[in-house]
Motif scaffolding. Structure first.
Motif, PDB file in Angstrom:
ATOM      1  N   ASN A 582       0.831  -1.216   0.000  1.00 43.13           N
ATOM      2  CA  ASN A 582       0.000   0.000   0.000  1.00 43.13           C
ATOM      3  C   ASN A 582       0.860   1.258   0.000  1.00 43.13           C
ATOM      4  OD1 ASN A 582      -2.352  -1.498   0.036  1.00 43.13           O
ATOM      5  ND2 ASN A 582      -2.490  -1.519   2.277  1.00 43.13           N
ATOM      6  N   MET A 583       1.898   1.262   0.829  1.00 36.47           N
ATOM      7  CA  MET A 583       2.769   2.437   0.892  1.00 36.47           C
ATOM      8  C   MET A 583       3.511   2.629  -0.430  1.00 36.47           C
ATOM      9  SD  MET A 583       3.754   4.756   3.224  1.00 36.47           S
ATOM     10  CE  MET A 583       3.795   4.053   4.875  1.00 36.47           C
ATOM     11  N   LEU A 584       3.958   1.548  -1.015  1.00 36.95           N
ATOM     12  CA  LEU A 584       4.653   1.656  -2.296  1.00 36.95           C
ATOM     13  C   LEU A 584       3.735   2.261  -3.358  1.00 36.95           C
ATOM     14  CD1 LEU A 584       6.533  -1.773  -2.333  1.00 36.95           C
ATOM     15  CD2 LEU A 584       7.590   0.496  -2.214  1.00 36.95           C
ATOM     16  N   ARG A 585       2.457   1.840  -3.362  1.00 39.97           N
ATOM     17  CA  ARG A 585       1.508   2.392  -4.340  1.00 39.97           C
ATOM     18  C   ARG A 585       1.335   3.899  -4.165  1.00 39.97           C
ATOM     19  NH1 ARG A 585      -1.302  -2.592  -3.969  1.00 39.97           N
ATOM     20  NH2 ARG A 585      -2.561  -1.825  -2.208  1.00 39.97           N
ATOM     21  N   VAL A 586       1.290   4.350  -2.911  1.00 33.14           N
ATOM     22  CA  VAL A 586       1.122   5.787  -2.657  1.00 33.14           C
ATOM     23  C   VAL A 586       2.289   6.566  -3.247  1.00 33.14           C
ATOM     24  CG1 VAL A 586       1.059   7.563  -0.866  1.00 33.14           C
ATOM     25  CG2 VAL A 586      -0.297   5.491  -0.594  1.00 33.14           C
ATOM     26  N   PHE A 587       3.500   6.109  -2.980  1.00 37.48           N
ATOM     27  CA  PHE A 587       4.665   6.839  -3.496  1.00 37.48           C
ATOM     28  C   PHE A 587       4.741   6.765  -5.013  1.00 37.48           C
ATOM     29  CE2 PHE A 587       6.396   6.462   0.890  1.00 37.48           C
ATOM     30  CZ  PHE A 587       6.736   7.797   1.067  1.00 37.48           C
ATOM     31  N   GLU A 588       4.487   5.603  -5.568  1.00 39.46           N
ATOM     32  CA  GLU A 588       4.614   5.462  -7.020  1.00 39.46           C
ATOM     33  C   GLU A 588       3.517   6.223  -7.750  1.00 39.46           C
ATOM     34  OE1 GLU A 588       7.077   1.331  -7.561  1.00 39.46           O
ATOM     35  OE2 GLU A 588       4.897   1.164  -7.278  1.00 39.46           O
ATOM     36  N   SER A 589       2.344   6.357  -7.137  1.00 35.53           N
ATOM     37  CA  SER A 589       1.294   7.158  -7.770  1.00 35.53           C
ATOM     38  C   SER A 589       1.663   8.633  -7.785  1.00 35.53           C
ATOM     39  CB  SER A 589      -0.040   6.957  -7.042  1.00 35.53           C
ATOM     40  OG  SER A 589       0.013   7.520  -5.735  1.00 35.53           O
ATOM     41  N   PHE A 592       7.189   8.830  -7.628  1.00 31.76           N
ATOM     42  CA  PHE A 592       8.465   8.392  -7.062  1.00 31.76           C
ATOM     43  C   PHE A 592       8.939   7.165  -7.851  1.00 31.76           C
ATOM     44  CE2 PHE A 592       7.301  11.143  -3.683  1.00 31.76           C
ATOM     45  CZ  PHE A 592       8.397  11.335  -2.847  1.00 31.76           C
ATOM     46  N   LYS A 593      10.232   7.089  -8.122  1.00 29.80           N
ATOM     47  CA  LYS A 593      10.795   5.986  -8.901  1.00 29.80           C
ATOM     48  C   LYS A 593      11.677   5.114  -8.001  1.00 29.80           C
ATOM     49  CE  LYS A 593       8.956   7.914 -12.530  1.00 29.80           C
ATOM     50  NZ  LYS A 593       7.687   7.366 -13.050  1.00 29.80           N
ATOM     51  N   ARG A 594      11.572   3.800  -8.212  1.00 31.28           N
ATOM     52  CA  ARG A 594      12.387   2.876  -7.433  1.00 31.28           C
ATOM     53  C   ARG A 594      13.858   3.016  -7.821  1.00 31.28           C
ATOM     54  NH1 ARG A 594       9.091  -2.578  -5.912  1.00 31.28           N
ATOM     55  NH2 ARG A 594       6.967  -1.733  -6.063  1.00 31.28           N
ATOM     56  N   GLN A 595      14.689   2.942  -6.778  1.00 26.09           N
ATOM     57  CA  GLN A 595      16.131   3.034  -6.953  1.00 26.09           C
ATOM     58  C   GLN A 595      16.768   1.751  -6.420  1.00 26.09           C
ATOM     59  OE1 GLN A 595      17.472   6.013  -8.345  1.00 26.09           O
ATOM     60  NE2 GLN A 595      15.274   6.411  -8.644  1.00 26.09           N
ATOM     61  N   PRO A 596      17.978   1.442  -6.869  1.00 27.99           N
ATOM     62  CA  PRO A 596      18.665   0.266  -6.320  1.00 27.99           C
ATOM     63  C   PRO A 596      18.867   0.425  -4.815  1.00 27.99           C
ATOM     64  CG  PRO A 596      19.761   1.075  -8.304  1.00 27.99           C
ATOM     65  CD  PRO A 596      18.734   2.102  -7.934  1.00 27.99           C
ATOM     66  N   ALA A 597      18.632  -0.628  -4.053  1.00 26.31           N
ATOM     67  CA  ALA A 597      18.777  -0.583  -2.606  1.00 26.31           C
ATOM     68  C   ALA A 597      19.662  -1.723  -2.149  1.00 26.31           C
ATOM     69  CB  ALA A 597      17.409  -0.681  -1.927  1.00 26.31           C
ATOM     70  N   GLU A 598      20.446  -1.482  -1.076  1.00 28.57           N
ATOM     71  CA  GLU A 598      21.362  -2.488  -0.559  1.00 28.57           C
ATOM     72  C   GLU A 598      20.597  -3.614   0.136  1.00 28.57           C
ATOM     73  OE1 GLU A 598      24.158  -0.581   1.971  1.00 28.57           O
ATOM     74  OE2 GLU A 598      24.970   0.702   0.389  1.00 28.57           O
ATOM     75  N   ASP A 599      19.518  -3.258   0.823  1.00 26.05           N
ATOM     76  CA  ASP A 599      18.739  -4.250   1.570  1.00 26.05           C
ATOM     77  C   ASP A 599      17.612  -4.767   0.685  1.00 26.05           C
ATOM     78  OD1 ASP A 599      17.166  -5.706   3.291  1.00 26.05           O
ATOM     79  OD2 ASP A 599      17.113  -4.189   4.869  1.00 26.05           O
ATOM     80  N   PRO A 600      17.597  -6.068   0.378  1.00 29.11           N
ATOM     81  CA  PRO A 600      16.538  -6.603  -0.495  1.00 29.11           C
ATOM     82  C   PRO A 600      15.151  -6.516   0.122  1.00 29.11           C
ATOM     83  CG  PRO A 600      17.842  -8.379   0.462  1.00 29.11           C
ATOM     84  CD  PRO A 600      18.565  -7.104   0.795  1.00 29.11           C
ATOM     85  N   GLY A 601      15.097  -6.364   1.446  1.00 28.02           N
ATOM     86  CA  GLY A 601      13.801  -6.242   2.099  1.00 28.02           C
ATOM     87  C   GLY A 601      13.277  -4.815   2.119  1.00 28.02           C
ATOM     88  N   GLU A 602      14.005  -3.893   1.490  1.00 29.02           N
ATOM     89  CA  GLU A 602      13.635  -2.478   1.527  1.00 29.02           C
ATOM     90  C   GLU A 602      13.729  -1.883   0.130  1.00 29.02           C
ATOM     91  OE1 GLU A 602      14.499   0.668   4.960  1.00 29.02           O
ATOM     92  OE2 GLU A 602      16.254   0.407   3.666  1.00 29.02           O
ATOM     93  N   VAL A 603      12.794  -0.989  -0.171  1.00 28.63           N
ATOM     94  CA  VAL A 603      12.782  -0.310  -1.468  1.00 28.63           C
ATOM     95  C   VAL A 603      13.076   1.162  -1.238  1.00 28.63           C
ATOM     96  CG1 VAL A 603      11.397   0.314  -3.479  1.00 28.63           C
ATOM     97  CG2 VAL A 603      11.107  -1.927  -2.411  1.00 28.63           C
ATOM     98  N   MET A 604      14.033   1.699  -2.006  1.00 29.55           N
ATOM     99  CA  MET A 604      14.279   3.143  -1.976  1.00 29.55           C
ATOM    100  C   MET A 604      13.550   3.771  -3.153  1.00 29.55           C
ATOM    101  SD  MET A 604      17.789   5.321  -2.408  1.00 29.55           S
ATOM    102  CE  MET A 604      17.723   7.115  -2.500  1.00 29.55           C
ATOM    103  N   LEU A 605      12.868   4.855  -2.892  1.00 31.15           N
ATOM    104  CA  LEU A 605      12.154   5.584  -3.944  1.00 31.15           C
ATOM    105  C   LEU A 605      12.619   7.027  -3.968  1.00 31.15           C
ATOM    106  CD1 LEU A 605       9.680   3.797  -2.209  1.00 31.15           C
ATOM    107  CD2 LEU A 605       8.789   4.044  -4.539  1.00 31.15           C
ATOM    108  N   LYS A 606      12.643   7.595  -5.160  1.00 27.64           N
ATOM    109  CA  LYS A 606      13.136   8.972  -5.293  1.00 27.64           C
ATOM    110  C   LYS A 606      12.242   9.754  -6.249  1.00 27.64           C
ATOM    111  CE  LYS A 606      17.306  11.642  -6.411  1.00 27.64           C
ATOM    112  NZ  LYS A 606      18.735  11.551  -6.816  1.00 27.64           N
ATOM    113  N   LEU A 607      12.013  10.999  -5.892  1.00 28.66           N
ATOM    114  CA  LEU A 607      11.262  11.915  -6.753  1.00 28.66           C
ATOM    115  C   LEU A 607      12.143  13.097  -7.077  1.00 28.66           C
ATOM    116  CD1 LEU A 607       8.538  12.849  -8.073  1.00 28.66           C
ATOM    117  CD2 LEU A 607       8.078  14.037  -5.924  1.00 28.66           C
TER     118      LEU A 607
END
Length: 613
Positions: A582-589, A592-607
């Motif tokens: 749900n949180m990912l959908r809010v940011f992507e709507s 915000f674009k996904r960026q490479p992240a060191e932790d596979p359990g975490e997504v970094m997003l950037k606008l």
């Protein structure tokens, strides 16, 4: 047919030295009658004149009449009267306006004569008290002699406003233009106060308003309200257009439905013409209109009054400046108390945050020495300045102080906080004071409609400490884990304080609040923290579970993006657990674009904001 009017007064027969006389009120001062008394007062001395507010030249208080008159006023108005009280040549007797009549009726202040102004009698012999019924009716009923100035220019008003010629002991017929008080145009400060106050007024509310810039500003922002009513000791020109537009129609009133109820009016000739013969506006004595019990019989009663200063516990000074008495108690406490016990009622004190061209704060750590408290800290539910609304009902001293500092002028907030820290009204860990978020607009509040309900989007502030703590403890373990990436078990007041004490010029902390009456509950919080580079920030938000999927997060994020853009930031970033769909959908709507992240359990997003500017 009524009997003829009584003869002109023989003052030596009607009065004796040392008598007490009542003088007509507000715009109905019988000046010609008083002039006649002065001209024919041979042998009379020490006549005590009692009255409330009077719009006149106040010649009776001039030093040259000291031997003839001794003045005792229940409300001080005009420079001459203030000077006389200040110099000890006149007395001021504090009294609730609702109780002034009882001083006459119970012979605490027995009246030998009442000097009043009325309109000409009708064919049944009834004269109208016109624009001032207030305490005049009680004076007429209790005075030994009633002496009237018959003024053909006096409007004929409805309600309990009539005196029969048989009640008159003497009279003179003299035309007299009623004194006018033209509307005062609101300035930017009072206009903003009016906007904040109007936000507290619900459709279907009943109003009490005074006179001056602030009431005019309030009325200006009520143009789009519906089904308002009026139960007020005073009405002014400002109500005319709202009545004609149907905004004020009194349909929802639960006491005197369908009628505008008042005890006197002050304004221009347009107002006096408006009430003349108008069956929709009824005038009643102050003992009736100002009775807190009667006031409370109106559901959603909103009482709007002003003050000279308010201390950080909520005590209201309204009749004095230090040791100098300035005005009077009037009807403020009557209406504040009546609104407080009305179902859905709102007692409001509205005032500019500063005086003396911004040099003095009117929100003060303690009341000025010599000043008197008119309205106690237990009476007031809301204090409004041009910087917002402080909600005091049910608030502790700590919360009151922080709420009132928030609506003080920004240049005084730091010293106000320092002053109350000395008395431990706020704890040692409370180090910051409220900051503005000008990018939200001049009133820093946005109204949102979500799921058919109204919410406020506004900055978090230090007064939200306890509310944020309650918000934290409302979350499920899942929500806490998604927000913090672990299971926090405690939110101390110290920790909550640090989260609401934000330098909003650098970082940003917004909330969505469900505000109904004095109940305030945080439903969502959004933040960004400025990164060390000064050009980017990290974003996070959390929403109360019952509003997940209702759009609160999206609206908070949109507001934060807008503010970051206005502040010239280059980019925003967020870190979200990869399983928090749900949180990912809010940011992507929000692009915000996904960026490479060191932790596979975490997504970094950037606008990136540069493309948006």
């Amino acid at each position: 047919m009524y009997t003829a009017l009584p003869n002109r007064p023989d003052w030596q027969t009607l009065l004796k030295s040392g008598n007490r006389i009542f003088l007509g009120s507000h715009a109905a001062v019988p000046n010609a009658l008083l002039d006649d008394l002065i001209a024919n007062a041979q042998g009379l001395h020490d006549i005590e004149i009692v009255h409330i507010l009077t719009l006149a030249d106040h010649r009776w208080v001039e030093p040259k009449f000291n031997d003839l008159f001794k003045v005792n006023t229940f409300f001080i108005g005009g420079d001459k009267m203030r000077a006389a009280v200040s110099e000890g040549r006149a007395d001021y007797t504090p009294c609730f306006l609702s109780e002034v009549s009882s001083l006459f009726e119970t012979d605490i202040l027995p009246l030998d004569a009442a000097l009043i102004m009325v309109g000409p009698p009708d064919k049944f012999g009834y004269c109208s008290l016109g624009v001032s019924v207030d305490v005049v009716q009680a004076a007429v009923r209790k005075a030994k002699y009633v002496i009237a100035q018959i003024n053909p220019l006096m409007p004929r008003t409805s309600g309990d406003s009539f005196v029969h010629v048989s009640q008159l002991s003497a009279s003179i017929e003299r035309q007299q233009e009623l004194p006018e008080m033209p509307d005062v145009e609101p300035d930017p400060v009072t206009e903003r106060i009016g906007q904040y106050v109007s936000m507290l007024v619900e459709d279907g509310a009943t109003l009490q308003l005074g006179i001056g810039k602030i009431p005019n500003a309030v009325l200006q922002y009520l143009q789009h309200h519906k089904n308002l009513g009026v139960h007020s000791e005073l009405i002014t020109d400002g109500v005319i257009d709202l009545i004609k537009k149907g905004v004020i129609n009194n349909r929802k009133k639960t006491f005197h439905p369908g009628k505008t109820v008042t005890s006197f009016c002050l304004g221009s000739k347009r107002l006096y013409d408006f009430v003349d013969g108008n069956p929709h506006v009824e005038f009643y004595p102050s003992s009736y209109v100002n009775s807190p019990v009667n006031i409370s019989r109106n559901n959603k009663m909103v009482a709007i009054n002003s003050a000279i200063e308010v201390d950080l516990t909520g005590q209201v000074v309204a009749d004095s400046i230090g040791y100098q008495f300035y005005s009077g108690i009037g009807g403020q406490v009557d209406f504040i108390r009546g609104a407080a016990i009305s179902p859905g009622g709102k007692p409001i004190i509205a005032l500019p945050s500063t005086a003396k061209n911004g040099k003095v704060s009117r929100i003060v750590p303690h009341i000025t020495q010599g000043s008197g408290v008119v309205t106690s800290r237990g009476h007031v539910h809301y204090v409004v300045t041009e910087f917002g609304v402080a909600s005091l009902k049910g608030r502790s001293i700590r919360e009151r102080a922080l709420e009132l500092i928030r609506v003080a002028h920004p240049k005084f907030r730091a010293q106000l906080l320092e002053q109350v820290r000395k008395h431990y009204w706020v704890p040692h860990y409370q180090k910051d004071y409220p900051r503005e978020v000008p990018e939200l607009g001049k009133i820093s509040v946005k109204t949102l409609i979500i799921d058919g309900a109204s919410f406020d989007l506004r900055p978090l502030n230090p007064a939200d400490e306890r509310r944020l703590q309650e918000f934290f403890y409302s979350h499920t373990k899942e929500t806490l884990f998604y927000r913090y990436n672990y299971y926090p078990t405690q939110m101390t007041r110290e920790k909550s304080c640090s989260l609401v004490s934000v330098d909003q010029s650098r970082d940003l902390a917004l909330c969505i609040v469900r505000q109904y009456g004095s109940v305030s509950e945080i439903q969502a919080v959004g933040r960004y923290y400025l990164n060390e580079d000064g050009t980017s920030c990290e974003v996070a938000f959390v929403t109360r579970e019952k509003y997940h999927g209702k759009g609160m997060a999206r609206q908070l994020l949109a507001e934060m993006i807008s503010i970051a853009n206005k502040r010239g930031l280059d980019s925003m970033q967020a870190y979200v657990r990869s399983d928090n769909k749900n949180m990912l959908r809010v940011f992507e709507s929000a692009n915000f674009k996904r960026q490479p992240a060191e932790d596979p359990g975490e997504v970094m997003l950037k606008l990136s904001l540069k493309a948006d500017s």
